[in-house]
Design a protein around this motif. Sequence first.
Motif, PDB file in Angstrom:
ATOM      1  N   ILE A 199      49.465  46.818  33.648  1.00  0.00           N
ATOM      2  CA  ILE A 199      49.019  46.045  34.826  1.00  0.00           C
ATOM      3  C   ILE A 199      47.618  46.499  35.223  1.00  0.00           C
ATOM      4  O   ILE A 199      46.736  45.684  35.517  1.00  0.00           O
ATOM      5  N   GLY A 200      47.398  47.819  35.229  1.00  0.00           N
ATOM      6  CA  GLY A 200      46.095  48.378  35.616  1.00  0.00           C
ATOM      7  C   GLY A 200      44.972  47.807  34.765  1.00  0.00           C
ATOM      8  O   GLY A 200      43.911  47.413  35.281  1.00  0.00           O
ATOM      9  N   GLU A 201      45.212  47.726  33.459  1.00  0.00           N
ATOM     10  CA  GLU A 201      44.196  47.192  32.549  1.00  0.00           C
ATOM     11  C   GLU A 201      43.880  45.729  32.904  1.00  0.00           C
ATOM     12  O   GLU A 201      42.719  45.315  32.947  1.00  0.00           O
ATOM     13  N   SER A 202      44.932  44.946  33.216  1.00  0.00           N
ATOM     14  CA  SER A 202      44.706  43.527  33.564  1.00  0.00           C
ATOM     15  C   SER A 202      43.893  43.423  34.866  1.00  0.00           C
ATOM     16  O   SER A 202      43.057  42.533  35.010  1.00  0.00           O
ATOM     17  N   LEU A 203      44.130  44.342  35.800  1.00  0.00           N
ATOM     18  CA  LEU A 203      43.389  44.319  37.077  1.00  0.00           C
ATOM     19  C   LEU A 203      41.923  44.710  36.869  1.00  0.00           C
ATOM     20  O   LEU A 203      41.018  44.116  37.443  1.00  0.00           O
ATOM     21  N   ARG A 204      41.711  45.723  36.018  1.00  0.00           N
ATOM     22  CA  ARG A 204      40.327  46.183  35.784  1.00  0.00           C
ATOM     23  C   ARG A 204      39.518  45.141  35.013  1.00  0.00           C
ATOM     24  O   ARG A 204      38.317  45.018  35.187  1.00  0.00           O
ATOM     25  N   GLN A 205      40.228  44.395  34.114  1.00  0.00           N
ATOM     26  CA  GLN A 205      39.529  43.395  33.290  1.00  0.00           C
ATOM     27  C   GLN A 205      39.241  42.100  34.042  1.00  0.00           C
ATOM     28  O   GLN A 205      38.552  41.227  33.537  1.00  0.00           O
ATOM     29  N   ALA A 206      39.799  41.942  35.248  1.00  0.00           N
ATOM     30  CA  ALA A 206      39.702  40.648  35.951  1.00  0.00           C
ATOM     31  C   ALA A 206      38.299  40.360  36.494  1.00  0.00           C
ATOM     32  O   ALA A 206      38.012  39.239  36.893  1.00  0.00           O
ATOM     33  N   GLY A 207      37.443  41.380  36.522  1.00  0.00           N
ATOM     34  CA  GLY A 207      36.041  41.112  36.881  1.00  0.00           C
ATOM     35  C   GLY A 207      35.644  41.518  38.283  1.00  0.00           C
ATOM     36  O   GLY A 207      34.466  41.615  38.600  1.00  0.00           O
ATOM     37  N   GLY A 208      36.632  41.720  39.172  1.00  0.00           N
ATOM     38  CA  GLY A 208      36.341  42.231  40.502  1.00  0.00           C
ATOM     39  C   GLY A 208      35.446  41.318  41.330  1.00  0.00           C
ATOM     40  O   GLY A 208      35.288  40.132  41.041  1.00  0.00           O
ATOM     41  N   TYR A 209      34.872  41.906  42.381  1.00  0.00           N
ATOM     42  CA  TYR A 209      34.108  41.099  43.343  1.00  0.00           C
ATOM     43  C   TYR A 209      32.819  40.531  42.758  1.00  0.00           C
ATOM     44  O   TYR A 209      32.315  39.513  43.221  1.00  0.00           O
ATOM     45  N   LYS A 210      32.283  41.175  41.687  1.00  0.00           N
ATOM     46  CA  LYS A 210      31.048  40.653  41.078  1.00  0.00           C
ATOM     47  C   LYS A 210      31.328  39.293  40.456  1.00  0.00           C
ATOM     48  O   LYS A 210      30.588  38.333  40.651  1.00  0.00           O
ATOM     49  N   ARG A 211      32.438  39.207  39.713  1.00  0.00           N
ATOM     50  CA  ARG A 211      32.795  37.928  39.088  1.00  0.00           C
ATOM     51  C   ARG A 211      33.147  36.897  40.154  1.00  0.00           C
ATOM     52  O   ARG A 211      32.782  35.718  40.056  1.00  0.00           O
ATOM     53  N   LYS A 227      51.671  28.140  36.866  1.00  0.00           N
ATOM     54  CA  LYS A 227      51.698  26.917  37.698  1.00  0.00           C
ATOM     55  C   LYS A 227      50.399  26.729  38.479  1.00  0.00           C
ATOM     56  O   LYS A 227      50.279  25.818  39.282  1.00  0.00           O
ATOM     57  N   MET A 228      49.431  27.633  38.272  1.00  0.00           N
ATOM     58  CA  MET A 228      48.207  27.578  39.081  1.00  0.00           C
ATOM     59  C   MET A 228      47.021  27.137  38.231  1.00  0.00           C
ATOM     60  O   MET A 228      46.753  27.721  37.191  1.00  0.00           O
ATOM     61  N   ASP A 229      46.320  26.116  38.710  1.00  0.00           N
ATOM     62  CA  ASP A 229      45.235  25.520  37.925  1.00  0.00           C
ATOM     63  C   ASP A 229      43.954  26.347  38.036  1.00  0.00           C
ATOM     64  O   ASP A 229      43.933  27.424  38.627  1.00  0.00           O
ATOM     65  N   ASN A 230      42.860  25.790  37.460  1.00  0.00           N
ATOM     66  CA  ASN A 230      41.631  26.602  37.378  1.00  0.00           C
ATOM     67  C   ASN A 230      40.848  26.654  38.683  1.00  0.00           C
ATOM     68  O   ASN A 230      39.761  27.218  38.736  1.00  0.00           O
ATOM     69  N   ARG A 231      41.399  26.079  39.781  1.00  0.00           N
ATOM     70  CA  ARG A 231      40.769  26.306  41.093  1.00  0.00           C
ATOM     71  C   ARG A 231      41.111  27.707  41.603  1.00  0.00           C
ATOM     72  O   ARG A 231      40.497  28.198  42.534  1.00  0.00           O
ATOM     73  N   PHE A 232      42.116  28.337  41.000  1.00  0.00           N
ATOM     74  CA  PHE A 232      42.483  29.710  41.371  1.00  0.00           C
ATOM     75  C   PHE A 232      41.640  30.678  40.544  1.00  0.00           C
ATOM     76  O   PHE A 232      41.667  30.645  39.320  1.00  0.00           O
ATOM     77  N   ILE A 233      40.879  31.523  41.250  1.00  0.00           N
ATOM     78  CA  ILE A 233      40.094  32.568  40.565  1.00  0.00           C
ATOM     79  C   ILE A 233      40.858  33.879  40.758  1.00  0.00           C
ATOM     80  O   ILE A 233      41.064  34.320  41.892  1.00  0.00           O
ATOM     81  N   PHE A 234      41.269  34.507  39.665  1.00  0.00           N
ATOM     82  CA  PHE A 234      41.945  35.810  39.755  1.00  0.00           C
ATOM     83  C   PHE A 234      40.920  36.888  39.437  1.00  0.00           C
ATOM     84  O   PHE A 234      40.543  37.075  38.292  1.00  0.00           O
ATOM     85  N   SER A 235      40.452  37.578  40.488  1.00  0.00           N
ATOM     86  CA  SER A 235      39.322  38.495  40.273  1.00  0.00           C
ATOM     87  C   SER A 235      39.741  39.967  40.276  1.00  0.00           C
ATOM     88  O   SER A 235      38.907  40.844  40.145  1.00  0.00           O
TER      89      SER A 235
END
Length: 418
Positions: free
Chosen positions: A382-394, A206-214
Amino acid sequence: MDTIAHVLVVITPAEGHVNPSLGLVTQLVDNGEQVVYVCTEEYRSRIEQTGALLITYPFPQDAFSHDPVLKPQEYKHPYQFTYMMVAGIIQRIIPEVLRVIENQKFDYLIFDSLMGWGGTILAEKLGIPAVCSIASFALINPLGAEEGVKELDTDTKELYEATMKITHALAQEFQVSVPCIDEIPAHAGELKLVYTSRYFQPYAEKMDNRFIFSGPSIIPRQDGQTFSFELLRERYPQTVYIAMGTILNKNLEFYQLCFEAFGDIPVNVVLSSGRYTDMEPLADQIPSNFIVMPYIAQLDMLQHTDVFITHAGMNSASEALYYNVPLVMIPLTSDQPLVANRVEELGAGITLNKHKLSAADMREALLEVLSNPSYKQQACIIGESLRQAGGYKRAAEMIMSHMASFHNKISNTKLTNK
């Protein structure tokens, strides 16, 4: 906007909100942005380590443990949460922020989601675009709404009136329009930065592309004594770690229950009791398989942990899952039940009811998570999805490129209109 941008960061002075922002701010500074971070004296050393300039305002230390309005609670109705935001945070912090940054100019704002409408006031008064920093899950509805909104009883009407009275006064003071009550806690801003993955976020579709999941902001912290993890493994092959967060860790009865529940299981149990907890009354009850310390460097500890027993605060749960650690959760207040529900829904842990907590239930839950490999497997997903999200650099990259194109558009519009 090829020139250096001046960034204003305003985060609620609470561990669980400041900590996730630190990696992002460090990265923005490393990328050449000039960052002014407005917060309280309590967080000076860790904010200054990011390279940002800290400007402080007065606010009681550790307010979220002691202040009756701010103290975490279980929200039974969304108006309770909204009242806490308006009376506890917006009314007290936003005027202070505007006072301490008077006459300074900024290119964009990053503000904490707990400030809600307060972030909109800041952005409007400064005439700049804003990014909302969301330290928990992004919420479609405010906390308390999941209980199912009940008819307005007298208490709820009073809450509504008290909230709107302060809101009207603030709107008048700052010459901004009055929001309706549902708009106050909503995530405002051009972009909304969420420190988790789309996979872990409930209702992410339900969340559009203004949401950045990092993903979670995992940065090394030079802040804790460590001990010999080799020594642990010489005692028992498996290690259980218990930590109940910085606000709610003074409960000696709970620690006694832990001793009773896990004292005779052949595992290492490392208990972080909290810097300000007096464990002296329990000193002679500590079982031999327990190591009790006032403070432990959690990120180091989690890399040597088989199961984490936690209050399911968003940061603690995310850090554990980032390192593939399954959970036994005892949610206490605020967003913790939401986090625990999501972990359980995805199969990475078991939730216990704090109102019916027994040593037998705690023991059974721990043994189930230790012995059934599916919890570990789901934690790894879940851990893999969190690590792949790009973190603070992205996160920093996306914010900077969005703001650059925003300012270019504004400049082009001005040129066209000349």
